[in-house]
Enzyme design. Structure first.
Site, mmCIF file in Angstrom:
data_model
loop_
_atom_site.group_PDB
_atom_site.id
_atom_site.type_symbol
_atom_site.label_atom_id
_atom_site.label_comp_id
_atom_site.label_asym_id
_atom_site.label_seq_id
_atom_site.Cartn_x
_atom_site.Cartn_y
_atom_site.Cartn_z
ATOM 1 C CE LYS A 22 21.412 5.856 46.695
ATOM 2 N NZ LYS A 22 21.074 4.476 47.033
ATOM 3 C CG ASN A 23 25.046 3.587 46.978
ATOM 4 O OD1 ASN A 23 23.932 3.807 47.441
ATOM 5 N ND2 ASN A 23 25.238 3.157 45.739
ATOM 6 N NE ARG A 93 19.768 -4.953 47.817
ATOM 7 C CZ ARG A 93 19.353 -6.207 47.807
ATOM 8 N NH1 ARG A 93 18.090 -6.484 47.941
ATOM 9 N NH2 ARG A 93 20.215 -7.176 47.656
ATOM 10 C CB CYS A 117 16.226 0.311 42.268
ATOM 11 S SG CYS A 117 16.204 2.085 42.448
ATOM 12 N NE ARG A 122 19.477 -4.611 44.320
ATOM 13 C CZ ARG A 122 19.626 -3.288 44.354
ATOM 14 N NH1 ARG A 122 18.660 -2.507 43.957
ATOM 15 N NH2 ARG A 122 20.748 -2.760 44.785
ATOM 16 C CG ASP A 125 23.249 -15.867 47.836
ATOM 17 O OD1 ASP A 125 22.840 -14.815 47.323
ATOM 18 O OD2 ASP A 125 24.203 -16.518 47.364
ATOM 19 C CD GLN A 126 27.637 -15.261 48.260
ATOM 20 O OE1 GLN A 126 28.734 -15.467 48.782
ATOM 21 N NE2 GLN A 126 26.889 -16.241 47.777
ATOM 22 C CG ASP A 305 24.372 2.320 40.886
ATOM 23 O OD1 ASP A 305 23.673 1.357 40.536
ATOM 24 O OD2 ASP A 305 24.609 2.580 42.082
ATOM 25 C CB ILE A 327 25.958 -5.597 38.130
ATOM 26 C CG1 ILE A 327 27.337 -5.084 37.702
ATOM 27 C CG2 ILE A 327 25.868 -5.746 39.651
ATOM 28 C CD1 ILE A 327 28.531 -5.815 38.232
ATOM 29 N NE ARG A 397 15.504 4.568 46.660
ATOM 30 C CZ ARG A 397 16.073 3.487 46.164
ATOM 31 N NH1 ARG A 397 15.534 2.889 45.148
ATOM 32 N NH2 ARG A 397 17.180 3.007 46.679
#
Ligand code: UD1
Length: 430
Positions: A22-23, A93, A117, A122, A125-126, A305, A327, A397
């Site tokens: 998925k990612n 996201r 999520c 989250r 800024d980066q 995760d 994280i 999801r």
């Protein structure tokens, strides 16, 4: 409202096919808008997040043809709107990947601010820092991130935190910037590498993905491609821990064992046997599980995760274990639900101190987010008695046919929609 009804106690046994990541799919689908030629994607997971993104892309004029459940053709030659405000897009996201992709190609984009999520603050800024370094003007107004640039020019960018999302987003925009961009302190996750490989197959010039420093030489045009997405490291890891927790014997197929090294190492530490072949891994849990310590870290460390899944396993392992989440600051919310199933876990800040219990017991629980939801399902599969899991839309999801794959391994799990369905399930399995 759909729920999972589960009767625990069956060891999971058999083989399960792991789908596309998925990612990796999300940024790859978004990056498909960066060419006017047709892009063919294979091994795409059919999960809610990818479907929401595809719908949003369709709404801005991308032509999308599903060739079968796991392959899709995309053509972005008729994109007619650079404002992505789709009703559902805020819920995922990865909506923000369309900013990097559209900014790279069209030099402007407006995208609704991301959701996803609720696992902690989250920040973005980066991402913003990276876009600005490339010469874009970035504002947040009326719930939208608005970016615009006359020209994008390559730059030297140091990421203050290791961020998967920011690395991916800046890499996409820089692909079509003028000159060389260097991203330092880049994320090294397999999906970052997969996106770089995908962009390179479209004619991009990206080197170093998978290391701390990524070098991107901008190109003027990208062309069509055919590309197969890598297997899902987290789906595989979830089934591997399901084998451990249910004292089962499960082979995950179509995986890249290298991507699963940190997960395999922890399974060995807690007493499982693990056999690796070229593209599959077998996990056998024949002995009682034992305690360990784990800290989540960016790749190649233990993935955040997978933190809820290992916590569920350690909750049933002999001795005291410690899990440190480094994280996301709010990723232990599910512990309350696990406590209702009999776990003995104390959370102090970003650390969970776990006293292993003999067994979990079934209860009515709620999935607080995607990965914790899957972890609670695993706990229920090992628990004594019945569990009803609410809010399973979170799990959908990111897991395709989760309950069906579990059923194929011998789990007693069904999707139910009413009290009546649940009673029927109990009668059938009682
Ligand atoms: C991605 C994954 C998610 C995974 C996470 C970490 C997707 C769609 N999601 O999320 O499943 O849990 O990587 O592996 O791929 N941060 C900042 N500023 C930023 C960006 C991030 O401070 O601009 C912080 C975050 O708050 C967090 C950390 O950096 O503490 C890591 O976040 P990041 O790697 O960006 O996660 P995502 O890309 O959102």
């Amino acid at each position: 409202m759909e729920q999972y009804a589960i009767k625990g106690g069956n060891p999971l046994v058999g083989e399960v096919e792991i789908g596309g990541a998925k990612n990796a799919a999300l940024p790859i689908l978004a990056a498909s808008v960066m060419t006017d030629e047709t892009v063919y994607i294979e091994n795409m997971p059919d999960v809610r997040d990818t479907n929401v993104l595809l719908k949003a892309m369709q709404n801005i004029g991308v032509m999308i043809k599903r060739r079968d459940r796991h392959s899709v053709a995309l053509n972005a030659s008729n994109v007619n709107n650079l404002v992505v405000e789709d009703e559902n897009i805020k819920k995922i996201r990865a909506s923000y990947y369309l900013i990097g992709a559209l900014l790279g190609k069209y030099k402007r984009a407006q995208v609704a601010l991301p959701g996803g999520c609720d696992i902690g603050c989250r920040a973005i800024d980066q991402h913003i820092k990276g876009f600005r370094a490339l010469g874009a003007d970035v504002r947040i107004e009326h719930g939208l991130i608005k970016t615009r640039a006359d020209r994008l020019v390559g730059s030297h960018i140091y990421m203050d935190v290791v961020s998967v999302g920011a690395t991916i987003n800046v890499m996409m925009a820089a692909t079509m910037a003028e000159g060389m961009t260097i991203i330092e302190n880049a994320a090294k996750e397999p999906h970052v590498v997969d996106l770089a490989n995908f962009l390179n197959s479209m004619g991009a010039n990206i080197k170093g993905a998978g290391t701390d420093v990524i070098r991107i030489k901008g190109v003027k045009h990208l062309h069509g491609t055919e590309y197969a997405i890598i297997p899902d490291q987290i789906e595989a890891g979830t089934f591997m821990f399901a084998a451990a927790v249910t004292k089962g014997d499960v082979t995950v197929k179509n995986v890249i064992p290298k991507h699963l090294e940190s997960i395999t190492a922890k399974l060995l530490e807690i007493g499982c046997e693990v056999e690796e072949a070229d593209d599959c891994i077998r996990v056998v849990a024949s002995k009682p599980l034992v305690h360990t310590q784990v800290k989540t870290l960016p790749y190649p460390g233990f993935p955040t995760d997978m933190q809820p899944q290992i916590t569920v396993a350690l909750g049933m392992s002999r001795g005291t274990s410690i899990v440190t989440e480094s994280i996301f600051e709010n990723r232990f919310k599910y512990v309350d639900e696990l406590t209702r199933m009999g776990a003995s876990i104390k959370v102090e800040g970003n650390t969970a101190i776990i006293d292993g219990v003999e067994k979990y017991t079934g209860a009515s629980i709620s999935a607080p987010d995607l990965r914790a939801g899957a972890a609670l399902v695993i706990a229920a599969l090992a628990a004594e008695g019945y569990t009803l899991v609410d809010e399973i839309h979170y799990i959908e999801r990111g897991y395709e046919d989760f309950h069906l794959k579990l059923q194929s391994l011998g789990a007693q799990i069904e999707m139910v929609e009413s009290e009546r369905d649940y009673s029927k399930f109990k009668l059938k399995t009682g």
